[in-house]
Design an enzyme around this catalytic site. Structure first.
Site, PDB file in Angstrom:
ATOM      1  N   GLY A  46      -3.835   0.260   8.300  1.00  0.00           N
ATOM      2  CA  GLY A  46      -2.695   1.083   7.893  1.00  0.00           C
ATOM      3  C   GLY A  46      -1.738   0.252   7.058  1.00  0.00           C
ATOM      4  O   GLY A  46      -1.636  -0.967   7.261  1.00  0.00           O
ATOM      5  N   GLN A  51       6.119  -1.947   2.973  1.00  0.00           N
ATOM      6  CA  GLN A  51       5.429  -3.233   3.129  1.00  0.00           C
ATOM      7  C   GLN A  51       5.002  -3.838   1.792  1.00  0.00           C
ATOM      8  O   GLN A  51       4.656  -5.014   1.721  1.00  0.00           O
ATOM      9  CB  GLN A  51       4.195  -3.082   4.034  1.00  0.00           C
ATOM     10  CG  GLN A  51       4.557  -2.736   5.474  1.00  0.00           C
ATOM     11  CD  GLN A  51       3.310  -2.644   6.327  1.00  0.00           C
ATOM     12  OE1 GLN A  51       2.684  -1.597   6.410  1.00  0.00           O
ATOM     13  NE2 GLN A  51       2.927  -3.749   6.941  1.00  0.00           N
ATOM     14  N   CYS A  94       0.260  -6.147  12.554  1.00  0.00           N
ATOM     15  CA  CYS A  94       0.930  -5.617  11.367  1.00  0.00           C
ATOM     16  C   CYS A  94       0.721  -6.604  10.227  1.00  0.00           C
ATOM     17  O   CYS A  94       0.872  -7.807  10.411  1.00  0.00           O
ATOM     18  CB  CYS A  94       2.420  -5.459  11.666  1.00  0.00           C
ATOM     19  SG  CYS A  94       3.351  -4.766  10.294  1.00  0.00           S
ATOM     20  N   LEU A  95       0.390  -6.068   9.050  1.00  0.00           N
ATOM     21  CA  LEU A  95       0.152  -6.949   7.895  1.00  0.00           C
ATOM     22  C   LEU A  95       1.434  -7.681   7.477  1.00  0.00           C
ATOM     23  O   LEU A  95       1.357  -8.697   6.793  1.00  0.00           O
ATOM     24  CB  LEU A  95      -0.409  -6.149   6.715  1.00  0.00           C
ATOM     25  CG  LEU A  95      -1.810  -5.547   6.940  1.00  0.00           C
ATOM     26  CD1 LEU A  95      -2.242  -4.753   5.722  1.00  0.00           C
ATOM     27  CD2 LEU A  95      -2.828  -6.636   7.266  1.00  0.00           C
ATOM     28  N   HIS A 136       2.861   3.902  14.216  1.00  0.00           N
ATOM     29  CA  HIS A 136       3.253   2.554  13.763  1.00  0.00           C
ATOM     30  C   HIS A 136       3.699   2.600  12.289  1.00  0.00           C
ATOM     31  O   HIS A 136       4.734   2.041  11.928  1.00  0.00           O
ATOM     32  CB  HIS A 136       2.055   1.614  13.956  1.00  0.00           C
ATOM     33  CG  HIS A 136       2.216   0.229  13.400  1.00  0.00           C
ATOM     34  ND1 HIS A 136       2.082  -0.908  14.171  1.00  0.00           N
ATOM     35  CD2 HIS A 136       2.468  -0.205  12.141  1.00  0.00           C
ATOM     36  CE1 HIS A 136       2.272  -1.977  13.404  1.00  0.00           C
ATOM     37  NE2 HIS A 136       2.494  -1.585  12.162  1.00  0.00           N
ATOM     38  N   GLU A 137       2.921   3.296  11.461  1.00  0.00           N
ATOM     39  CA  GLU A 137       3.240   3.345  10.023  1.00  0.00           C
ATOM     40  C   GLU A 137       4.474   4.196   9.740  1.00  0.00           C
ATOM     41  O   GLU A 137       5.280   3.852   8.875  1.00  0.00           O
ATOM     42  CB  GLU A 137       2.041   3.863   9.217  1.00  0.00           C
ATOM     43  CG  GLU A 137       0.753   3.051   9.357  1.00  0.00           C
ATOM     44  CD  GLU A 137       0.909   1.556   9.127  1.00  0.00           C
ATOM     45  OE1 GLU A 137       1.819   1.158   8.376  1.00  0.00           O
ATOM     46  OE2 GLU A 137       0.146   0.780   9.715  1.00  0.00           O
ATOM     47  N   HIS A 140       7.552   2.276  10.177  1.00  0.00           N
ATOM     48  CA  HIS A 140       7.899   1.428   9.026  1.00  0.00           C
ATOM     49  C   HIS A 140       8.841   2.149   8.064  1.00  0.00           C
ATOM     50  O   HIS A 140       9.711   1.529   7.451  1.00  0.00           O
ATOM     51  CB  HIS A 140       6.637   1.043   8.238  1.00  0.00           C
ATOM     52  CG  HIS A 140       5.940  -0.192   8.749  1.00  0.00           C
ATOM     53  ND1 HIS A 140       6.540  -1.427   8.759  1.00  0.00           N
ATOM     54  CD2 HIS A 140       4.692  -0.377   9.237  1.00  0.00           C
ATOM     55  CE1 HIS A 140       5.677  -2.325   9.241  1.00  0.00           C
ATOM     56  NE2 HIS A 140       4.552  -1.713   9.547  1.00  0.00           N
TER      57      HIS A 140
HETATM   58 NI    NI Z   1       2.781  -2.549  10.340  1.00  0.00          NI
END
Ligand code: NI
Length: 170
Positions: A46, A51, A94-95, A136-137, A140
């Protein structure tokens, strides 16, 4: 398509509330395609627009495993309109917080309204990993990170580590 740079904590942009997408045009679709390529390259399941420094309410998800046919999802202006009382726990990463994983409890199922890649209004009832990933996304887009759900001690420890790392590359 081109790969974008993923920003890491403690970048302030990861704490901002994103603006709604007003029109699904070529530029929006191009950004989504670039985000998908960036996510696949990471690899991740995701990726939300902030991000990659794009402060718009949109995200991409593909929870299929390596070797399986790809099944990308594009969510524009996603909104959780219902969440189950039942919860489930997944180990999240998380990236923007690379190589850090913690268990997070979230509603097991959510109903989400969104606009798709073609600009059509859609609705999905997600469960399992897709539900967790979607929540989660969407977080963000509101400046919320999964580390906000873990203990303060753990959160401060990981923040400190990444602040140090940011200083060393600066
Ligand atoms: Ni994330």
């Amino acid at each position: 398509m081109s790969k974008l740079d993923v920003i890491l904590i403690p970048d302030r942009r990861l704490r901002q509330v994103c603006e709604p997408v007003t029109k699904v045009d070529g530029a929006v679709r191009r950004t989504l395609d670039d985000m998908l390529e960036t996510m696949y390259a990471a690899p991740g399941i995701g990726l939300a627009a902030p991000q990659v420094g794009v402060m718009k309410r949109m995200l991409v998800i593909d929870i299929t495993r390596e070797g399986e046919p790809k099944q990308p999802y594009f969510f524009i202006n996603p909104k959780v309109v219902w969440a189950s009382e039942e919860v489930s726990t997944y180990q999240e990463g998380c990236l923007s917080i690379p190589e850090y994983y913690e268990d997070v409890e979230r509603p097991a199922r959510v109903r989400v309204e969104y606009v798709d890649h073609d600009g059509s209004e859609q609705e999905i009832v997600a469960e399992g990993l897709l539900s967790t990933c979607l929540q989660h996304e969407i977080d963000h887009l509101n400046g919320v990170l999964f580390i906000d759900y873990i203990s303060r001690l753990k959160r401060e420890r990981v923040m400190k580590k990444f602040i140090k790392r940011a200083k060393s590359v600066a």
